[in-house]
Motif scaffolding. Structure first.
Motif, PDB file in Angstrom:
ATOM      1  N   ARG A 155       1.244  -1.169  -0.572  1.00 12.65           N
ATOM      2  CA  ARG A 155      -0.040  -0.125   0.106  1.00 12.65           C
ATOM      3  C   ARG A 155       0.424   1.238   0.009  1.00 12.65           C
ATOM      4  O   ARG A 155       2.088   1.664   0.772  1.00 12.65           O
ATOM      5  N   MET A 156       0.753   2.012  -0.431  1.00 14.99           N
ATOM      6  CA  MET A 156       1.607   3.370  -1.326  1.00 14.99           C
ATOM      7  C   MET A 156       0.933   4.187  -0.927  1.00 14.99           C
ATOM      8  O   MET A 156       0.133   4.656   0.192  1.00 14.99           O
ATOM      9  N   ALA A 157       1.779   5.720  -0.816  1.00 13.60           N
ATOM     10  CA  ALA A 157       0.622   6.666   0.114  1.00 13.60           C
ATOM     11  C   ALA A 157       0.444   6.600  -1.151  1.00 13.60           C
ATOM     12  O   ALA A 157       0.441   7.146  -2.393  1.00 13.60           O
ATOM     13  N   GLN A 158      -1.345   7.299  -0.725  1.00 19.07           N
ATOM     14  CA  GLN A 158      -2.649   8.397  -1.487  1.00 19.07           C
ATOM     15  C   GLN A 158      -3.249   8.711  -0.486  1.00 19.07           C
ATOM     16  O   GLN A 158      -3.073   9.390   0.337  1.00 19.07           O
ATOM     17  N   VAL A 159      -3.400  10.217  -1.328  1.00 16.58           N
ATOM     18  CA  VAL A 159      -4.700  11.047  -1.023  1.00 16.58           C
ATOM     19  C   VAL A 159      -6.178  11.109  -2.136  1.00 16.58           C
ATOM     20  O   VAL A 159      -5.670  10.777  -3.294  1.00 16.58           O
ATOM     21  N   SER A 160      -6.845  11.389  -1.121  1.00 16.05           N
ATOM     22  CA  SER A 160      -8.120  10.992  -1.895  1.00 16.05           C
ATOM     23  C   SER A 160      -8.512  12.692  -2.015  1.00 16.05           C
ATOM     24  O   SER A 160      -9.031  12.716  -0.778  1.00 16.05           O
ATOM     25  N   TYR A 161      -8.787  13.185  -2.936  1.00 15.40           N
ATOM     26  CA  TYR A 161      -9.185  14.559  -2.724  1.00 15.40           C
ATOM     27  C   TYR A 161     -10.627  14.809  -3.235  1.00 15.40           C
ATOM     28  O   TYR A 161     -10.764  14.479  -4.136  1.00 15.40           O
ATOM     29  N   MET A 162     -11.655  16.309  -3.077  1.00 15.10           N
ATOM     30  CA  MET A 162     -12.918  16.288  -4.087  1.00 15.10           C
ATOM     31  C   MET A 162     -12.450  17.938  -3.677  1.00 15.10           C
ATOM     32  O   MET A 162     -12.708  19.174  -2.780  1.00 15.10           O
ATOM     33  N   VAL A 163     -13.133  17.909  -4.760  1.00 16.73           N
ATOM     34  CA  VAL A 163     -13.769  19.576  -5.461  1.00 16.73           C
ATOM     35  C   VAL A 163     -14.882  20.012  -4.993  1.00 16.73           C
ATOM     36  O   VAL A 163     -15.842  18.672  -5.700  1.00 16.73           O
ATOM     37  N   HIS A 164     -15.220  21.525  -4.318  1.00 16.43           N
ATOM     38  CA  HIS A 164     -16.433  21.614  -3.798  1.00 16.43           C
ATOM     39  C   HIS A 164     -16.789  22.622  -5.254  1.00 16.43           C
ATOM     40  O   HIS A 164     -15.907  24.165  -4.380  1.00 16.43           O
ATOM     41  N   VAL A 166     -10.658  19.756 -13.570  1.00 15.40           N
ATOM     42  CA  VAL A 166     -11.529  17.969 -12.461  1.00 15.40           C
ATOM     43  C   VAL A 166     -12.690  18.900 -12.097  1.00 15.40           C
ATOM     44  O   VAL A 166     -13.242  20.074 -11.611  1.00 15.40           O
ATOM     45  N   PRO A 167     -13.421  18.118 -11.823  1.00 11.37           N
ATOM     46  CA  PRO A 167     -15.290  18.152 -12.314  1.00 11.37           C
ATOM     47  C   PRO A 167     -15.701  18.655 -10.565  1.00 11.37           C
ATOM     48  O   PRO A 167     -15.080  17.717  -9.925  1.00 11.37           O
ATOM     49  N   PRO A 168     -16.394  18.894 -10.481  1.00 13.04           N
ATOM     50  CA  PRO A 168     -16.725  19.487  -8.650  1.00 13.04           C
ATOM     51  C   PRO A 168     -17.395  17.524  -7.993  1.00 13.04           C
ATOM     52  O   PRO A 168     -17.676  17.274  -9.275  1.00 13.04           O
ATOM     53  N   GLU A 169     -17.098  17.693  -7.108  1.00 12.85           N
ATOM     54  CA  GLU A 169     -18.210  16.858  -5.933  1.00 12.85           C
ATOM     55  C   GLU A 169     -17.843  14.907  -6.860  1.00 12.85           C
ATOM     56  O   GLU A 169     -18.898  14.374  -7.257  1.00 12.85           O
ATOM     57  N   THR A 170     -16.502  15.115  -7.385  1.00 14.62           N
ATOM     58  CA  THR A 170     -16.099  13.726  -8.229  1.00 14.62           C
ATOM     59  C   THR A 170     -14.897  13.095  -7.328  1.00 14.62           C
ATOM     60  O   THR A 170     -13.375  14.151  -7.189  1.00 14.62           O
ATOM     61  N   PRO A 171     -14.839  11.762  -6.230  1.00 17.60           N
ATOM     62  CA  PRO A 171     -13.409  12.143  -5.365  1.00 17.60           C
ATOM     63  C   PRO A 171     -12.309  11.660  -6.414  1.00 17.60           C
ATOM     64  O   PRO A 171     -12.751  11.434  -7.748  1.00 17.60           O
ATOM     65  N   GLN A 172     -11.088  12.160  -6.343  1.00 20.74           N
ATOM     66  CA  GLN A 172      -9.913  12.237  -7.308  1.00 20.74           C
ATOM     67  C   GLN A 172      -8.495  11.606  -6.272  1.00 20.74           C
ATOM     68  O   GLN A 172      -9.249  11.621  -4.760  1.00 20.74           O
ATOM     69  N   MET A 173      -8.330  10.583  -6.429  1.00 24.94           N
ATOM     70  CA  MET A 173      -6.927   9.758  -6.148  1.00 24.94           C
ATOM     71  C   MET A 173      -5.499  10.549  -6.603  1.00 24.94           C
ATOM     72  O   MET A 173      -5.442   9.994  -8.184  1.00 24.94           O
ATOM     73  N   VAL A 174      -5.083  10.742  -5.820  1.00 25.23           N
ATOM     74  CA  VAL A 174      -3.065  10.369  -6.528  1.00 25.23           C
ATOM     75  C   VAL A 174      -2.105   9.009  -4.891  1.00 25.23           C
ATOM     76  O   VAL A 174      -2.595   8.790  -4.208  1.00 25.23           O
ATOM     77  N   THR A 175      -1.966   8.917  -6.313  1.00 23.94           N
ATOM     78  CA  THR A 175      -0.348   7.790  -4.798  1.00 23.94           C
ATOM     79  C   THR A 175       0.789   8.385  -5.694  1.00 23.94           C
ATOM     80  O   THR A 175       0.878   8.804  -6.724  1.00 23.94           O
TER      81      THR A 175
END
Length: 407
Positions: A173-182, A210-219
Motif C-alpha cells: 500500500r503506497m501513500a495516497q491522497v483522496s481529494y474532492m473539489v467542492h 477536475v469536475p466538482p463533487e467527484t472523488p479523485q486519487m493521487v498515489t
C-alpha cells in the motif's frame, strides 16, 4: 588457488555456499549460552491491542453500520498507544485504508470513516507496529456519496483525506491522497508533495480540469528524481482554481508553524520496516555483530513463531537450509546496494528464490533451526555487490534500532 566455475554469468571460486556459510557461522555456536537466556539491551515492542467491540457513534446506519465521515469507536484493552486505525475492507491489503485516530484512550479509540473505505473488519496498530486481531464484527459502510456542502456563488473548496497514516517504501500500500473539489464548476487542480522538514515540494501532479463533487486519487511510490526519498513526514497539498478565478488550497502550513502530525494531508514515510512483528530484544555480547568468532550479524530474540516480514522490498536471491544457518533467505534490496539475510527461520521461507517481495510482506516465522539455541532472528546486512559476491557485512544494529523506533 581453487578452480573456478561460472554461475549465473559470474566467475567465482568453486566453493559451495554451504561451505562458506560453515566458515562464517562457526562463531554462531558461541551464542548458545546467550540465546538460552535472551540478553537485553534492545527496544521491546509492547503487547498488541486487544479488541472487544466496534460501534458507530455519529451519522450511523446502525450499531455496526457507518457512512463516509461517520465517527466509529473501537473498545478494548491496551489502546492508549494506538497509532493507526486500519479499515481492512475485502481480503488482501489492496483496499486497506489506514488513518490516524481522532482520540485514543486506554479502553477505546475513535476514528472517522475515510472516503475510500469499504465494508470489512477494522484493525488497530500500535506505535510499536503491533497489530490487533480484526474486529469480530465487520464494519458495514454505506458508500453512497454524502450530500455536497451548500456554497454561494462561485465559492470553491477542497476536501482532502490521506489514505495511510504511516507508509513504507516498496510496500503493497503506497501513500495516497483522496481529494474532492467542492463548487459549482470544474477547477484546474495541482497536487504537490511537501517535505515538512524543510517545506520543499519534491514532486507534483497536474491532473488538469477536475469536475466538482467527484472523488479523485493521487498515489506516491516514495520516489522523486529517480531516488527513494528520505524518511520523515510529508504532506499532500492540493490547490485549485476555477474558471471564474476563485482559488482554494488544502494547506498553506510552513515548516515549524504547526506540529507535523497535525498538518492536513500529512503522513509518515519510512524506507524500511522492522522485520519482527512482535515483542523482541536485541542480543548483546556474543549475539551482537562481531561477537564470538566473527559473528556477521545481529541476533534479535523473540518467541518462536513470531511473524517476520521483509524489511525492504527486493528480489529473493537465496532460499535454502544450511546446518548452521538453518532455514534462511537473502533479499537483494530495491534501489539499494545492500543484501539482507534472515536466518534460523522456524520453517522454510514463505517466498521462493527469484520472487520479488514488497516491504512488510510476510516471509516466515522466528525459529531456532540450524545451530541456534533459543528462538531468534540472525540478521545480516551486506554492501554491494552483495552477499558473498564481493560485498562485506556491516553492523546491522543501528539500522534495526532506527527501523524499530518508527515501525
Amino acid at each position: 588457488m581453487p578452480h573456478s566455475a561460472v554461475i549465473a554469468g559470474r566467475t567465482r571460486p568453486r566453493w559451495t555456499y554451504a561451505y562458506l556459510l560453515g566458515l562464517v557461522f562457526a562463531g554462531l555456536a558461541t551464542t548458545a549460552a546467550a540465546a538460552a537466556t535472551p540478553p537485553t539491551g534492545g527496544a521491546q515492542a509492547g503487547p498488541a491491542p486487544k479488541l472487544r467491540a466496534l460501534v458507530c457513534r455519529t451519522s450511523c446506519a446502525g450499531v455496526s453500520s457507518a457512512r463516509v465521515g461517520s465517527r466509529v469507536r473501537v473498545r478494548g484493552r491496551g489502546l492508549a498507544h494506538v497509532d493507526s486505525v486500519v479499515f481492512e475492507g475485502l481480503r488482501g491489503a489492496a483496499d486497506d485504508v489506514a488513518v490516524a485516530p481522532l482520540r485514543t484512550r486506554k479502553k477505546y479509540v475513535d476514528a472517522r470513516v475515510p472516503r475510500t473505505a469499504v465494508s470489512g473488519p477494522v484493525v488497530l496498530v500500535s506505535v510499536d507496529g503491533a497489530e490487533s486481531a480484526p474486529t469480530a464484527v465487520p464494519l458495514t459502510i454505506d458508500t453512497a456519496a454524502p450530500p455536497a456542502p451548500t456554497r454561494a456563488g462561485n465559492d470553491l473548496g477542497i476536501d482532502v483525506e490521506v489514505q495511510g497514516n504511516r507508509v513504507f517504501y516498496g510496500a503493497e500500500r503506497m501513500a495516497q491522497v483522496s481529494y474532492m473539489v467542492h463548487g459549482s464548476q470544474p477547477a484546474s487542480v495541482t497536487v504537490q508533495l511537501i517535505r515538512l522538514s524543510d517545506g520543499v515540494a519534491i514532486t507534483s501532479w497536474e491532473p488538469g480540469l477536475v469536475p466538482p463533487e467527484t472523488p479523485q486519487m493521487v498515489t506516491w511510490d516514495g520516489m522523486a528524481g529517480g531516488k527513494v526519498q528520505r524518511a520523515g513526514r510529508y504532506a499532500f497539498r492540493v490547490s485549485a482554481q476555477s474558471s471564474s478565478g476563485a482559488t482554494a488550497s488544502s494547506s498553506q502550513v510552513q515548516p515549524g508553524t504547526a506540529p507535523a502530525g497535525t498538518v492536513p494531508g500529512s503522513f509518515l514515510f519510512q524506507r524500511n520496516i522492522f522485520p519482527i512483528r512482535g515483542p523482541h530484544t536485541f542480543g548483546t555480547g556474543a549475539a551482537a555483530f562481531g561477537g564470538g568468532r566473527g559473528h556477521m550479524g545481529q541476533d534479535t530474540f523473540a518467541k518462536c513463531g513470531t511473524p517476520m516480514v521483509a524489511a525492504t522490498a527486493g528480489v529473493v536471491k537465496f532460499k535454502r537450509y544450511q546446518s548452521r544457518a538453518g532455514n534462511y533467505l537473502v533479499i537483494d534490496g530495491d534501489h539499494t546496494s545492500y543484501d539482507y539475510a534472515y536466518m534460523h527461520l522456524r520453517d522454510a521461507a514463505l517466498v521462493d528464490q527469484g520472487d520479488h517481495v514488497y516491504t512488510g510482506q510476510p516471509i516466515g516465522f522466528v525459529g531456532d533451526t540450524g545451530d541456534a539455541d533459543g528462538c531468534h532472528l540472525h540478521f545480516e546486512v551486506w554492501t554491494g555487490p552483495g552477499w558473498y559476491s564481493g560485498g562485506h557485512a556491516v553492523d546491522p544494529l543501528p539500522l534495526l534500532q532506527a527501523w524499530d523506533k518508527f515501525s
